[in-house]
Design an enzyme around this catalytic site. Sequence first.
Site, PDB file in Angstrom:
ATOM      1  N   ASP A  88      -1.570 -54.007 -71.532  1.00  0.00           N
ATOM      2  CA  ASP A  88      -0.243 -53.917 -71.521  1.00  0.00           C
ATOM      3  C   ASP A  88       0.274 -52.752 -71.097  1.00  0.00           C
ATOM      4  OD1 ASP A  88       2.433 -54.177 -72.346  1.00  0.00           O
ATOM      5  OD2 ASP A  88       2.313 -55.078 -74.064  1.00  0.00           O
ATOM      6  N   LYS A 141      11.832 -50.820 -54.603  1.00  0.00           N
ATOM      7  CA  LYS A 141      13.303 -51.224 -54.984  1.00  0.00           C
ATOM      8  C   LYS A 141      13.153 -52.666 -55.744  1.00  0.00           C
ATOM      9  CE  LYS A 141      14.814 -54.459 -51.308  1.00  0.00           C
ATOM     10  NZ  LYS A 141      15.379 -55.737 -52.272  1.00  0.00           N
ATOM     11  N   HIS A 233      18.273 -51.664 -47.869  1.00  0.00           N
ATOM     12  CA  HIS A 233      17.946 -52.126 -46.374  1.00  0.00           C
ATOM     13  C   HIS A 233      18.975 -51.563 -45.268  1.00  0.00           C
ATOM     14  CE1 HIS A 233      14.454 -54.021 -48.182  1.00  0.00           C
ATOM     15  NE2 HIS A 233      14.832 -55.039 -48.144  1.00  0.00           N
TER      16      HIS A 233
END
Length: 466
Positions: A88, A141, A233
Amino acid sequence: MVDGGGGASDLLVIFGITGDLARKMTFRALYRLERHQLLDCPILGVASDDMSVGQLVKWARESIGRTEKIDDAVFDRLAGRLSYLHGDVTDSQLYDSLAELIGSACRPLYYLEMPPALFAPIVENLANVRLLERARVAVEKPFGHDLASALELNARLRAVLGEDQILRVDHFLGKQPVVELEYLRFANQALAELWDRNSISEIHITMAEDFGVEDRGKFYDAVGALRDVVQNHLLQVLALVTMEPPVGSSADDLNDKKAEVFRAMAPLDPDRCVRGQYLGYTEVAGVASDSATETYVALRTEIDNWRWAGVPIFVRAGKELPAKVTEVRLFLRRVPALAFLPNRRPAEPNQIVLRIDPDPGMRLQISAHTDDSWRDIHLDSSFAVDLGEPIRPYERLLYAGLVGDHQLFAREDSIEQTWRIVQPLLDNPGEIHRYDRGSWGPEAAQSLLRGHRGWQSPWLPRGTDA
């Protein structure tokens, strides 16, 4: 905090190696790097799935085989690099185990293919066990969901990392025509002389997708087209299209010029933006039944500097449109009517079109006169034909990250500036217009171009219908 400057990485650690991005992109990119003998370090995968290294290798082969014809010798070399750590990422004990596994590696690259909310906690946990010295960290992103969250994320990363240790990944910056833009512009006098307000009357940027949100309904409904593709973008592409020539070859030289473009842009005006949503979007699993999230956005902006003052820039992006294509289209100013022709009707303005995807290339549209009328003539170049097989974006970006080349990654100030630019549209999103699947978006988007060139049919590869 230690300088994470030059030098190739001697270990690649991928957080989220069993995730969707790894399945679709990362393993394929690693395989292609291995095939080109550009991969030169071990790969340690970290994820919550409880699996053996053998199971990971099998899963990697299946992922690569979806799109690549596998050479067994190449894959065996790649498989020999793989190891795996199950755990985890929010558990501090995982990082103690990671420190033991990393051992003598002195310049690791940590690639975070994880939800953005986990970026800072992972990096802070790495810092707690002193695993960031001379390391680089790549994050996918989106970098925040608005200006405030981007500022907070950058502050938390910069508290334990230098700017030159952070690689902000935007796969558009790895696409061949985007990489080639500065060379096309500044190495070719025929183009360089035309590239300003004296010759260019307006600029259009289109990113069209012929599919919907598919199985990403829950994710997309919290994001929308503006956050998903425009803030990152398309504004990055716009900066490369419009920037001044860099003064040197470093990543900072390039990023300085991109940042100048963003600083010259005012925050977007909600009255110059049209939002749309394709019919049937709210029926997608994970999407709220009353969702006002945009699957289409069109907007107008300008760059208030010497080169581009007064040149309108129109950007549109959407899903469920007639074709999948991304292009930049520059309209040259109209020439005067020609007195020596019987018909004094002036020719249509020339156009320069850069197709980013698919089949990247460049088109020059000029006018010819036949039978007392004007005809468009297209001078086309396909980069694949003229330059050879392109390097895939993730292949290019992974290699750049491993060797420490920052040119293809977004810098902190650019991220914050692009959020500043789009923030008014997030604060005042405005009306949502419905549009049919397979159309070019809502009719209201046409009103943005009143008095200018209308939206053009994109330049599609030969044999493609729209």
